[in-house]
Write a protein that holds these residues in place. Sequence first.
Motif, PDB file in Angstrom:
ATOM      1  N   THR A 150       0.812  -1.218   0.000  1.00 40.65           N
ATOM      2  CA  THR A 150       0.000   0.000   0.000  1.00 40.65           C
ATOM      3  C   THR A 150       0.845   1.267   0.000  1.00 40.65           C
ATOM      4  O   THR A 150       0.319   2.342  -0.246  1.00 40.65           O
ATOM      5  CB  THR A 150      -0.946   0.032   1.214  1.00 40.65           C
ATOM      6  OG1 THR A 150      -0.178  -0.103   2.396  1.00 40.65           O
ATOM      7  CG2 THR A 150      -1.966  -1.084   1.109  1.00 40.65           C
ATOM      8  N   ILE A 151       2.145   1.141   0.268  1.00 40.43           N
ATOM      9  CA  ILE A 151       2.980   2.348   0.186  1.00 40.43           C
ATOM     10  C   ILE A 151       2.945   2.877  -1.248  1.00 40.43           C
ATOM     11  O   ILE A 151       2.991   4.079  -1.481  1.00 40.43           O
ATOM     12  CB  ILE A 151       4.424   2.071   0.670  1.00 40.43           C
ATOM     13  CG1 ILE A 151       5.248   3.357   0.735  1.00 40.43           C
ATOM     14  CG2 ILE A 151       5.140   1.064  -0.200  1.00 40.43           C
ATOM     15  CD1 ILE A 151       4.833   4.304   1.821  1.00 40.43           C
ATOM     16  N   CYS A 152       2.825   1.978  -2.227  1.00 36.19           N
ATOM     17  CA  CYS A 152       2.726   2.415  -3.624  1.00 36.19           C
ATOM     18  C   CYS A 152       1.275   2.465  -4.110  1.00 36.19           C
ATOM     19  O   CYS A 152       0.858   3.419  -4.732  1.00 36.19           O
ATOM     20  CB  CYS A 152       3.506   1.484  -4.538  1.00 36.19           C
ATOM     21  SG  CYS A 152       5.270   1.462  -4.215  1.00 36.19           S
ATOM     22  N   HIS A 153       0.521   1.410  -3.822  1.00 32.19           N
ATOM     23  CA  HIS A 153      -0.807   1.302  -4.442  1.00 32.19           C
ATOM     24  C   HIS A 153      -1.887   2.008  -3.643  1.00 32.19           C
ATOM     25  O   HIS A 153      -2.979   2.229  -4.161  1.00 32.19           O
ATOM     26  CB  HIS A 153      -1.179  -0.166  -4.611  1.00 32.19           C
ATOM     27  CG  HIS A 153      -0.380  -0.872  -5.664  1.00 32.19           C
ATOM     28  ND1 HIS A 153      -0.684  -0.769  -6.991  1.00 32.19           N
ATOM     29  CD2 HIS A 153       0.715  -1.660  -5.591  1.00 32.19           C
ATOM     30  CE1 HIS A 153       0.184  -1.481  -7.687  1.00 32.19           C
ATOM     31  NE2 HIS A 153       1.054  -2.019  -6.860  1.00 32.19           N
ATOM     32  N   GLU A 154      -1.614   2.326  -2.381  1.00 32.13           N
ATOM     33  CA  GLU A 154      -2.646   2.817  -1.461  1.00 32.13           C
ATOM     34  C   GLU A 154      -3.723   1.751  -1.286  1.00 32.13           C
ATOM     35  O   GLU A 154      -3.539   0.610  -1.669  1.00 32.13           O
ATOM     36  CB  GLU A 154      -3.241   4.149  -1.948  1.00 32.13           C
ATOM     37  CG  GLU A 154      -2.213   5.263  -2.072  1.00 32.13           C
ATOM     38  CD  GLU A 154      -1.632   5.727  -0.745  1.00 32.13           C
ATOM     39  OE1 GLU A 154      -2.059   5.249   0.309  1.00 32.13           O
ATOM     40  OE2 GLU A 154      -0.710   6.564  -0.761  1.00 32.13           O
ATOM     41  N   GLY A 155      -4.872   2.114  -0.735  1.00 30.82           N
ATOM     42  CA  GLY A 155      -5.864   1.101  -0.375  1.00 30.82           C
ATOM     43  C   GLY A 155      -5.700   0.755   1.097  1.00 30.82           C
ATOM     44  O   GLY A 155      -4.836   1.307   1.794  1.00 30.82           O
ATOM     45  N   GLN A 156      -6.528  -0.185   1.564  1.00 32.61           N
ATOM     46  CA  GLN A 156      -6.546  -0.502   2.990  1.00 32.61           C
ATOM     47  C   GLN A 156      -5.827  -1.816   3.228  1.00 32.61           C
ATOM     48  O   GLN A 156      -6.392  -2.888   3.004  1.00 32.61           O
ATOM     49  CB  GLN A 156      -8.012  -0.576   3.439  1.00 32.61           C
ATOM     50  CG  GLN A 156      -8.172  -0.524   4.916  1.00 32.61           C
ATOM     51  CD  GLN A 156      -9.641  -0.477   5.332  1.00 32.61           C
ATOM     52  OE1 GLN A 156      -9.913  -0.384   6.500  1.00 32.61           O
ATOM     53  NE2 GLN A 156     -10.573  -0.528   4.405  1.00 32.61           N
ATOM     54  N   ALA A 200       3.070   7.526  -6.446  1.00 37.08           N
ATOM     55  CA  ALA A 200       3.638   6.915  -5.254  1.00 37.08           C
ATOM     56  C   ALA A 200       5.156   7.014  -5.249  1.00 37.08           C
ATOM     57  O   ALA A 200       5.767   7.177  -4.195  1.00 37.08           O
ATOM     58  CB  ALA A 200       3.193   5.461  -5.167  1.00 37.08           C
ATOM     59  N   CYS A 201       5.784   6.945  -6.419  1.00 36.67           N
ATOM     60  CA  CYS A 201       7.256   7.077  -6.470  1.00 36.67           C
ATOM     61  C   CYS A 201       7.660   8.422  -5.880  1.00 36.67           C
ATOM     62  O   CYS A 201       8.701   8.559  -5.239  1.00 36.67           O
ATOM     63  CB  CYS A 201       7.767   6.992  -7.909  1.00 36.67           C
ATOM     64  SG  CYS A 201       7.120   5.636  -8.876  1.00 36.67           S
ATOM     65  N   GLY A 202       6.793   9.425  -6.146  1.00 35.44           N
ATOM     66  CA  GLY A 202       7.110  10.789  -5.721  1.00 35.44           C
ATOM     67  C   GLY A 202       7.123  10.986  -4.218  1.00 35.44           C
ATOM     68  O   GLY A 202       7.660  11.971  -3.723  1.00 35.44           O
ATOM     69  N   LYS A 203       6.547  10.044  -3.472  1.00 36.35           N
ATOM     70  CA  LYS A 203       6.548  10.204  -2.013  1.00 36.35           C
ATOM     71  C   LYS A 203       7.970  10.184  -1.464  1.00 36.35           C
ATOM     72  O   LYS A 203       8.283  10.904  -0.534  1.00 36.35           O
ATOM     73  CB  LYS A 203       5.778   9.050  -1.365  1.00 36.35           C
ATOM     74  CG  LYS A 203       4.300   9.064  -1.579  1.00 36.35           C
ATOM     75  CD  LYS A 203       3.752   7.888  -0.769  1.00 36.35           C
ATOM     76  CE  LYS A 203       2.322   7.601  -1.091  1.00 36.35           C
ATOM     77  NZ  LYS A 203       1.887   6.387  -0.359  1.00 36.35           N
ATOM     78  N   CYS A 204       8.790   9.295  -1.992  1.00 34.10           N
ATOM     79  CA  CYS A 204      10.165   9.162  -1.480  1.00 34.10           C
ATOM     80  C   CYS A 204      11.178   9.805  -2.430  1.00 34.10           C
ATOM     81  O   CYS A 204      12.175  10.358  -1.987  1.00 34.10           O
ATOM     82  CB  CYS A 204      10.536   7.703  -1.308  1.00 34.10           C
ATOM     83  SG  CYS A 204       9.386   6.774  -0.304  1.00 34.10           S
ATOM     84  N   ARG A 239       4.899  10.191   6.701  1.00 31.97           N
ATOM     85  CA  ARG A 239       6.233  10.163   7.313  1.00 31.97           C
ATOM     86  C   ARG A 239       7.055   9.050   6.672  1.00 31.97           C
ATOM     87  O   ARG A 239       6.736   7.875   6.792  1.00 31.97           O
ATOM     88  CB  ARG A 239       6.109   9.923   8.814  1.00 31.97           C
ATOM     89  CG  ARG A 239       5.881  11.190   9.620  1.00 31.97           C
ATOM     90  CD  ARG A 239       6.610  11.113  10.948  1.00 31.97           C
ATOM     91  NE  ARG A 239       6.587   9.771  11.504  1.00 31.97           N
ATOM     92  CZ  ARG A 239       5.731   9.389  12.439  1.00 31.97           C
ATOM     93  NH1 ARG A 239       4.849  10.216  12.904  1.00 31.97           N
ATOM     94  NH2 ARG A 239       5.773   8.150  12.908  1.00 31.97           N
ATOM     95  N   ILE A 240       8.090   9.440   5.981  1.00 22.49           N
ATOM     96  CA  ILE A 240       8.973   8.469   5.338  1.00 22.49           C
ATOM     97  C   ILE A 240      10.325   8.567   6.052  1.00 22.49           C
ATOM     98  O   ILE A 240      10.854   9.664   6.205  1.00 22.49           O
ATOM     99  CB  ILE A 240       9.182   8.824   3.843  1.00 22.49           C
ATOM    100  CG1 ILE A 240       7.847   8.990   3.125  1.00 22.49           C
ATOM    101  CG2 ILE A 240      10.073   7.796   3.169  1.00 22.49           C
ATOM    102  CD1 ILE A 240       7.144   7.734   2.737  1.00 22.49           C
ATOM    103  N   GLN A 260      14.392   8.177   1.797  1.00 20.35           N
ATOM    104  CA  GLN A 260      14.090   9.287   0.896  1.00 20.35           C
ATOM    105  C   GLN A 260      15.246   9.544  -0.059  1.00 20.35           C
ATOM    106  O   GLN A 260      16.405   9.407   0.312  1.00 20.35           O
ATOM    107  CB  GLN A 260      13.821  10.560   1.706  1.00 20.35           C
ATOM    108  CG  GLN A 260      12.565  10.465   2.531  1.00 20.35           C
ATOM    109  CD  GLN A 260      12.288  11.759   3.257  1.00 20.35           C
ATOM    110  OE1 GLN A 260      12.608  12.837   2.772  1.00 20.35           O
ATOM    111  NE2 GLN A 260      11.699  11.654   4.431  1.00 20.35           N
ATOM    112  N   VAL A 261      14.890   9.890  -1.287  1.00 18.02           N
ATOM    113  CA  VAL A 261      15.907  10.278  -2.259  1.00 18.02           C
ATOM    114  C   VAL A 261      15.739  11.772  -2.501  1.00 18.02           C
ATOM    115  O   VAL A 261      14.755  12.209  -3.080  1.00 18.02           O
ATOM    116  CB  VAL A 261      15.748   9.495  -3.570  1.00 18.02           C
ATOM    117  CG1 VAL A 261      16.889   9.824  -4.514  1.00 18.02           C
ATOM    118  CG2 VAL A 261      15.688   8.004  -3.296  1.00 18.02           C
TER     119      VAL A 261
END
Lengths: 155, 647
Positions: free
Chosen positions: B105-111, B140-144, B454-455, B460-461
């Motif tokens: 879910t870090i990439c796809h989200e959902g529960q 989702a890639c953009g989060k990190c 919070r990553i 993080q890159v």
Amino acid sequence: MILSRFYRMLTLALLAPLLVAGCGRVKEKPASLAANADSTQHVDSAAAAPAPVLSYEAQQGRNIFMKYCAVCHGTEGKGDGFNAFNLDPKPRNLTDGAYMKTLTDDRLAQTIREGGRGVNRSSLMPSWGARLTKNEILDVAAFVRTFAVDSAAAK
Amino acid sequence: MKRSRIAFALSSVVFLVVLAISPVKDMLLEWKGYQKDYNRLIQDLPQRVAPAEIGIRQIWVPKLDRVDRCVTCHLGMKEKALAGAKEPFGAHPRIDHDVEEFGCTICHEGQGPATTYKESIGKVAFWEHPMLPREYIEAACGKCHKEKTVTHAPVLSAGRKLIEEANCIGCHKIAGYQRQWVPTLNGIGSKVNRAWLYAWLKDPKAYFPKTKMANFHFTDAEADIMADFLMGFTSFSDSASLDPLPAEAAAPTEAAKTALEELGSTRISEARCISCHSINGKGGSIATDLGKVASKTSQQWLYNYIKSPKRFQPKVLMPRFRFSDKDLAGVVTYMKTEYTDYDLAEPPKHTPDPQYYEKGLALFKKYNCRGCHELEGVGNTGEVGPELTFVGSKKLYEIDFGQSGIEESLPSYLFTKMTKPRVFSSVAKMPDFGFSPEEARAVAVALLGNTNERIPEEMQVRPKQASTYDPQGEFGKLVNDLACFGCHTMEGRGRLVATDLTQEASAAKRDWIENYFKVPYSLRPILTERMPNFRLSDPEIKVLTDYMSKVFLTDTLAHDLSVTEASAAKGKLLYEERYGCKGCHQIEGKGGYVGPPLDKVASRLQSGWIFHWLKDPQALRPESIEPNNKLSDQEAEALTAYLLTLK
């Protein structure tokens, strides 16, 4: 008589929830997950014709192909990139389904990795093993495979 | 007696049924059905795949605070044999991250913890992060990954580029973006004519389809007021003023005019204006289109601006060409003849609104024109749009979907906002950037990745620190004057339209650099952008080459070698046969033209550069597409020896 009626009722009573629950599950079963792939569209698909749905690997491979390979093999894989007419032998026509079928996946990846000289073909095809990662080469191979599939479908 | 027997029998049956409910419910759980289906599916496969043991599975990622039970049903994730199998059993595409380490879910989200299909995709009440549609997955890639260009995420990278180029930070605060150069409006009344300005305000893309200027959908009355308001600003920044047009260009005789046009045409093609500018759509895309520029502005302005661009636009990336007044007279005469829009419609007649200044200023402030354009006497009005640094974490109840009727989700909201910015509210002020659906989706993807999740720091890159390189002295003045950073990168600053010059003195020979400044030519014939001929003076060229040969040098790249006939012959064989270099490079007209021709390469490049380049091209220029052939030192030396014979 009474007993047999009891048994019938008992069986029914036990089966009913089974049936209901069973139906419920079937109804909830998602048919949409696979269909999601159809809506996948990418920024660089500028082609007017509806682009075939590419797997994630092939999409990644396409970006690499366009940067490194298309100069000779052409953006449509026909072996007609702008640099092709300088070359002898000509770059492989990747839409040639009959030929591509004879290539195993390993051989295809090896050709990309080691270049023509790695597989006893023309050294004009460079080796990309040091430039691209293992996964990137597999991605390119996956994309290259889509050329021949398309032409077969069109026929 | 009989009645009690019946009652007893009935209650036993009820009791039995009640007892049966729990095990039956357990047996019929949705996920168990999938697991059984999976075990049936793998029996038909040619390869043996281990069957799934019935039970809940989960991936626990403490550092990301995720518990994902998706793998309970997605059982074929790691089975290559199941590539392309029906969902939920298909293999996961090959990606650079290990699912065990990152979860789902870090990439796809959902529960993640849900165990039914409906709950797991997250489209249920009070779950704020339903699964991302696949076309938005790169968000989702953009989060990190916070760097501008993310490898293997082309949509995200394109979106970030668009956000930067459209200068969204003029109105919205978004962390991590650089402000773009936008022309100052000081002196605009002395630069353009009113008819052009009116048409431009109504529809900027009609004049220049690639302009970054957005369409504010001004009404005719508003556009009239804005045009009158802006035409009142006639004085340039830093009290610069327009010099009169040289007499010979002002009113030339017929014969003189033809001669001037010829001169101008020559100068324009020598200067390679079309490397950056387009003429009616043909040419470069770095700067504005010139096809109708003579209908936009006067010859006098063109003369003054080309003579010294930075007098009027201090930070513009237009170089100052060393044209004489005679050259300039020719250039503007040619432009007047060739770049006039003879079909330009007469502007509608209008009587200026008596309060045009007040109303114009109010409009200027309302639409925050100052967010991008500088204008004398109008202070910064501050950001007017909401901050977008964490827009990807926006809650659904915070969004007003208005009467739009679109699907109520964050991706669809952001996508629609980019294509129809004012559809959600009648008082919305956001202008229309004319994004295509693909561009709008890319921007939405980039924005969706701006979350406040919070990553952990180590995951993080971060983007590279912006370079603070700012050359001083005579060299610095020239770099500014010639706008070198507009195309070249030096010490990490600038653009990569052309070569990175940071190691140029280790790459090229000094004589060659000097000559190249005098008569620049295109090393790679296939490129559109070409080095212009600035007509530099000899002392200027000396300043540039002196500095470059001292600063743009990397000592470790030196590699002297002696060329023998044997080594050169061996190198030639490697060049032509073993490594097929001729496929991309030309020598004496034979070979490909992906890379630069190698005739006289020995007069251009240093031996050390050739050697190290052959060993690992991307170590020197990461963006190069030259294959790395993993040459041994002997092979690289032999090839270098051969190339050094090409003088």
